[in-house]
Design a protein around this motif. Structure first.
Motif, short mmCIF file in Angstrom:
data_model
loop_
_atom_site.label_atom_id
_atom_site.label_comp_id
_atom_site.label_asym_id
_atom_site.label_seq_id
_atom_site.Cartn_x
_atom_site.Cartn_y
_atom_site.Cartn_z
N THR A 50 0.85 -1.33 -0.19
CA THR A 50 0.00 -0.09 0.16
C THR A 50 0.97 1.31 -0.15
O THR A 50 2.06 1.03 -0.03
N GLU A 51 0.35 2.39 -0.13
CA GLU A 51 1.12 3.69 -0.23
C GLU A 51 1.81 3.72 1.21
O GLU A 51 2.84 4.54 1.26
N ASP A 52 1.32 3.43 2.10
CA ASP A 52 2.01 3.47 3.69
C ASP A 52 3.00 2.35 3.93
O ASP A 52 3.72 2.33 4.79
N GLY A 53 3.50 1.39 2.87
CA GLY A 53 4.23 0.39 2.92
C GLY A 53 3.87 -1.08 3.45
O GLY A 53 4.53 -1.69 3.49
N THR A 54 2.57 -0.86 3.67
CA THR A 54 2.10 -2.30 4.26
C THR A 54 2.15 -3.47 2.95
O THR A 54 1.52 -2.93 2.18
N GLU A 55 2.61 -4.48 3.18
CA GLU A 55 2.81 -5.47 2.58
C GLU A 55 1.39 -6.16 2.17
O GLU A 55 0.82 -6.54 2.97
N LEU A 56 1.35 -6.60 0.85
CA LEU A 56 -0.02 -7.05 0.63
C LEU A 56 0.36 -8.46 -0.08
O LEU A 56 1.34 -8.45 -0.88
#
Length: 75
Positions: A50-56
């Motif tokens: 995501t834009e905040d760096g959370t891995e998907l």
């Protein structure tokens, strides 16, 4: 096939043994525990962030079919 269900005979089960189906959506690491269970095999792949760096992650599921009683493998 009568009834429109999937065939679970030995020949068909072997042919489809590696068929994974992708679960819809992308999952965060902490959501995976709500998706996986012991009744199937799973393949989990990184799918960006995501834009905040959370891995998907993408999650793929493969049903485990109960063995049929009419099939006998020769050794």
């Amino acid at each position: 096939m009568p009834g429109g269900g999937a065939c679970l005979c030995c020949e068909c089960a072997e042919a489809q043994a590696n068929d994974y189906v992708r679960l819809p959506g992308l999952f965060r690491r902490w959501e995976i525990q709500h998706v996986v269970d012991t009744d199937a095999d799973f393949n989990i792949e990184a799918a960006g962030s995501t834009e905040d760096g959370t891995e998907l992650f993408s999650v793929y599921r493969r049903e485990r079919h109960a063995p049929t009683t009419h099939c006998q493998k020769e050794e």
